[in-house]
Enzyme design. Sequence first.
Site, PDB file in Angstrom:
ATOM      1  N   LYS A   1       6.182  -0.095 -15.500  1.00 10.39           N
ATOM      2  CA  LYS A   1       7.925   0.011 -15.546  1.00 10.39           C
ATOM      3  C   LYS A   1       8.664  -1.304 -16.067  1.00 10.39           C
ATOM      4  CE  LYS A   1      11.158   1.347 -12.188  1.00 10.39           C
ATOM      5  NZ  LYS A   1      11.205   1.578 -10.666  1.00 10.39           N
TER       6      LYS A   1
ATOM      7  N   GLU B   1      -9.355  11.643  -5.116  1.00 11.53           N
ATOM      8  CA  GLU B   1     -10.254  10.961  -3.824  1.00 11.53           C
ATOM      9  C   GLU B   1      -9.624   9.952  -3.299  1.00 11.53           C
ATOM     10  OE1 GLU B   1     -13.443  12.480  -2.733  1.00 11.53           O
ATOM     11  OE2 GLU B   1     -12.585  11.126  -1.165  1.00 11.53           O
TER      12      GLU B   1
ATOM     13  N   VAL C   1      -6.948   9.545  -0.013  1.00 13.12           N
ATOM     14  CA  VAL C   1      -7.231   9.691   1.413  1.00 13.12           C
ATOM     15  C   VAL C   1      -8.749   8.797   1.832  1.00 13.12           C
ATOM     16  CG1 VAL C   1      -7.861  11.374   3.093  1.00 13.12           C
ATOM     17  CG2 VAL C   1      -6.626  12.132   1.332  1.00 13.12           C
TER      18      VAL C   1
ATOM     19  N   GLY D   1      -1.951  -9.195   2.426  1.00 12.81           N
ATOM     20  CA  GLY D   1      -1.904  -8.266   1.710  1.00 12.81           C
ATOM     21  C   GLY D   1      -2.332  -6.753   2.175  1.00 12.81           C
TER      22      GLY D   1
ATOM     23  N   ASP E   1       2.232   7.229   6.385  1.00 15.73           N
ATOM     24  CA  ASP E   1       1.012   7.230   5.597  1.00 15.73           C
ATOM     25  C   ASP E   1      -0.061   7.645   5.935  1.00 15.73           C
ATOM     26  OD1 ASP E   1      -0.282   5.711   3.170  1.00 15.73           O
ATOM     27  OD2 ASP E   1      -1.542   5.296   4.505  1.00 15.73           O
TER      28      ASP E   1
ATOM     29  N   LYS F   1      -2.115  11.493   4.745  1.00 16.67           N
ATOM     30  CA  LYS F   1      -3.699  11.660   4.462  1.00 16.67           C
ATOM     31  C   LYS F   1      -4.152  12.709   5.303  1.00 16.67           C
ATOM     32  CE  LYS F   1      -4.168   6.827   3.376  1.00 16.67           C
ATOM     33  NZ  LYS F   1      -4.368   5.452   4.032  1.00 16.67           N
TER      34      LYS F   1
ATOM     35  N   GLY G   1      -7.402  -1.507  -1.140  1.00 15.42           N
ATOM     36  CA  GLY G   1      -7.838  -2.824  -1.864  1.00 15.42           C
ATOM     37  C   GLY G   1      -8.033  -2.364  -3.318  1.00 15.42           C
TER      38      GLY G   1
HETATM   39  N1  LIG Z   1      -3.401  -0.574  -3.128  1.00 14.58           N
HETATM   40  C1  LIG Z   1      -4.270   0.117  -2.538  1.00 14.58           C
HETATM   41  O1  LIG Z   1      -5.149  -0.530  -1.894  1.00 14.58           O
HETATM   42  C2  LIG Z   1      -4.124   1.658  -2.505  1.00 14.58           C
HETATM   43  C3  LIG Z   1      -5.057   2.435  -1.904  1.00 14.58           C
HETATM   44  C4  LIG Z   1      -5.119   3.913  -2.007  1.00 14.58           C
HETATM   45  C5  LIG Z   1      -4.213   4.328  -2.620  1.00 14.58           C
HETATM   46  N2  LIG Z   1      -3.183   3.593  -3.173  1.00 14.58           N
HETATM   47  C6  LIG Z   1      -2.155   4.361  -4.300  1.00 14.58           C
HETATM   48  O2  LIG Z   1      -2.158   4.089  -5.524  1.00 14.58           O
HETATM   49  C7  LIG Z   1      -0.816   3.882  -6.249  1.00 14.58           C
HETATM   50  C8  LIG Z   1      -0.828   2.581  -6.866  1.00 14.58           C
HETATM   51  O3  LIG Z   1      -0.816   1.739  -5.797  1.00 14.58           O
HETATM   52  P1  LIG Z   1      -0.914   0.063  -6.055  1.00 14.58           P
HETATM   53  O4  LIG Z   1      -0.924  -0.630  -5.020  1.00 14.58           O
HETATM   54  O5  LIG Z   1      -1.657  -0.143  -7.060  1.00 14.58           O
HETATM   55  O6  LIG Z   1       0.698  -0.270  -6.510  1.00 14.58           O
HETATM   56  P2  LIG Z   1       1.429  -1.436  -7.236  1.00 14.58           P
HETATM   57  O7  LIG Z   1       0.331  -2.609  -7.159  1.00 14.58           O
HETATM   58  O8  LIG Z   1       2.494  -1.893  -6.363  1.00 14.58           O
HETATM   59  O9  LIG Z   1       1.627  -1.220  -8.603  1.00 14.58           O
HETATM   60  C9  LIG Z   1       2.569  -0.165  -9.160  1.00 14.58           C
HETATM   61  C10 LIG Z   1       2.492  -0.060 -10.473  1.00 14.58           C
HETATM   62  O10 LIG Z   1       3.250   1.111 -10.715  1.00 14.58           O
HETATM   63  C11 LIG Z   1       4.115   0.775 -11.845  1.00 14.58           C
HETATM   64  N3  LIG Z   1       5.236   1.645 -11.960  1.00 14.58           N
HETATM   65  C12 LIG Z   1       6.155   1.939 -10.711  1.00 14.58           C
HETATM   66  N4  LIG Z   1       7.011   2.733 -11.282  1.00 14.58           N
HETATM   67  C13 LIG Z   1       6.881   3.326 -12.712  1.00 14.58           C
HETATM   68  C14 LIG Z   1       7.155   4.348 -13.511  1.00 14.58           C
HETATM   69  N5  LIG Z   1       8.123   4.858 -13.047  1.00 14.58           N
HETATM   70  N6  LIG Z   1       6.457   4.401 -14.438  1.00 14.58           N
HETATM   71  C15 LIG Z   1       5.285   3.789 -14.870  1.00 14.58           C
HETATM   72  N7  LIG Z   1       4.942   2.758 -14.122  1.00 14.58           N
HETATM   73  C16 LIG Z   1       5.254   2.740 -12.797  1.00 14.58           C
HETATM   74  C17 LIG Z   1       4.325  -0.668 -11.639  1.00 14.58           C
HETATM   75  O11 LIG Z   1       4.693  -1.171 -12.903  1.00 14.58           O
HETATM   76  P3  LIG Z   1       5.182  -2.813 -13.090  1.00 14.58           P
HETATM   77  O12 LIG Z   1       3.742  -3.261 -13.202  1.00 14.58           O
HETATM   78  O13 LIG Z   1       5.656  -2.857 -14.412  1.00 14.58           O
HETATM   79  O14 LIG Z   1       6.030  -3.187 -12.214  1.00 14.58           O
HETATM   80  C18 LIG Z   1       3.102  -1.171 -11.306  1.00 14.58           C
HETATM   81  O15 LIG Z   1       2.212  -1.498 -12.310  1.00 14.58           O
HETATM   82  C19 LIG Z   1       0.082   4.254  -4.880  1.00 14.58           C
HETATM   83  O16 LIG Z   1       0.476   5.664  -4.998  1.00 14.58           O
HETATM   84  C20 LIG Z   1      -0.678   3.799  -3.641  1.00 14.58           C
HETATM   85  O17 LIG Z   1      -0.344   4.794  -2.523  1.00 14.58           O
HETATM   86  C21 LIG Z   1      -3.136   2.289  -3.317  1.00 14.58           C
END
Ligand SMILES: NC(=O)c1ccc[n+]([C@@H]2O[C@H](COP(=O)([O-])OP(=O)(O)OC[C@H]3O[C@@H](n4cnc5c(N)ncnc54)[C@H](OP(=O)(O)O)[C@@H]3O)[C@@H](O)[C@H]2O)c1
Length: 410
Positions: A38, A120, A123, A178, A192, A196, A295
């Site tokens: 983004k 996968e 959840v 974090g 959340d 799930k 994570g």
């Molecule tokens: N973090 C975890 O441990 C975890 C665990 C399970 C599931 N998830 C799921 O995995 C997904 C990602 O989580 P995350 O923690 O990695 O998120 P994050 O660290 O906040 O990163 C989000 C990324 O999405 C990009 N983004 C946002 N809106 C966008 C758009 N419209 N078009 C293109 N790119 C866009 C952001 O771009 P910029 O870098 O340019 O800002 C960033 O790179 C989420 O759905 C989350 O619920 C995460």
Amino acid sequence: MQTVNIGLFGFGVVGEGIYHVLQQKPQLGVRIQRIVIKHPEKNRNAPSVLFSTDANTILQDADIALVVELIDDADAAFDIALHALRSGKSVISANKKMIAAHLPILVETARAHEVSFLYEAAVCGSVPVIRNLEEYFDNDLITHITGIVNGSTNFILTHMHKKSIPYSTALQQAQEKGYAESNPALDVEGWDAANKIRIACVHAFGAYVDAKCILVKGITAISDFDIQYAKEKGYVIKLIATCSVDADGVLTEISVLPTFIPRYHPLRLTNDAFNGILIGGQLTDEQFLYGKGAGRYPTASAVLSDISAYTYQYRYAYKKGIQKVHEVRDVKATCYIRFQPQSAPDFSQIGEVHEYYRTAKAHVVIVTGSLQAIVSACAGNHISLIRFPEPVAAQWKTLESLQEEAVYVS
Ligand SMILES: NC(=O)c1ccc[n+]([C@@H]2O[C@H](COP(=O)([O-])OP(=O)(O)OC[C@H]3O[C@@H](n4cnc5c(N)ncnc54)[C@H](OP(=O)(O)O)[C@@H]3O)[C@@H](O)[C@H]2O)c1
């Protein structure tokens, strides 16, 4: 071996994680061809030539057959996933909010275009819940799923209990580590976890339940008074997501509720930011899946497993169907409710009040009645609701006696 070209959306915690994993494992034959993000001004730990802010650089690239969607915006993620599937591309996503809200249309579109839609990581992160429900438990004998599916709230409750610190301090510590977002509402209010369990319920029972039928109470009202009560009774408090059916296979409950967990219960071992899921079956009793639910690398591991599954054209079969469910039967439950008398309903109208304590700090009732009625009466941050460990107490007693038996045998 043919190379798999991936279009990656998102380069945050998980997106960057999967990028690094694939960089280190060229033998997998998977290449990230394009990354759409983004904010182009951010520094990236990858060659700048890979990045774009234009979704069409992936969606219209005929060389990309697999889209890995790892962004944090559920609405944009839905547009990306739907567009990709309609373009005949397979999709892997970790976005539980998006999947829970739009599962039927996404599955229908994937089927119509004969592509895979896998999730996968959505959840419980690295814990293989969906694939196990799809493959190993693909019969009609599952009775319930119950567990801790949100690491942030589990971290907060674990620390409130172990360190005797208030909710606000534990939340701050979770944010510093974090484990919780700066805006933690989705986690601490239980949504959340609700997303799930709603997804897991499709794979366990073939039921896609209307969001308004999920009984949800988060942990924002839990106080040190409640923690102290739990300690005195030998319990810990956990935020438990559950879905269950009766002997006829009719859904009796889908909920996310603070719950007292007794000694010797397997979920008592699930502390800090870990997740733990019990899958109950008519033949198996209960089986326990445990691991890291979030994570960078744990979540990337689940995405990697989906990428590997994609390479052999794996698709979820949804053998039990995806029935839309607008009504869930009710169960009887016993709950602890702490409240301020000036703002509380008349609990005797909701169920049988067994006990009523009044101290300078709190008013507490123990009520048995319809779980739906109890949860709806306890909405809001001023009432703390914690469920007692029924109706599966019989199984837990068995576990306790098994423990004694194990001691006896050794
Ligand atoms: N973090 C975890 O441990 C975890 C665990 C399970 C599931 N998830 C799921 O995995 C997904 C990602 O989580 P995350 O923690 O990695 O998120 P994050 O660290 O906040 O990163 C989000 C990324 O999405 C990009 N983004 C946002 N809106 C966008 C758009 N419209 N078009 C293109 N790119 C866009 C952001 O771009 P910029 O870098 O340019 O800002 C960033 O790179 C989420 O759905 C989350 O619920 C995460």
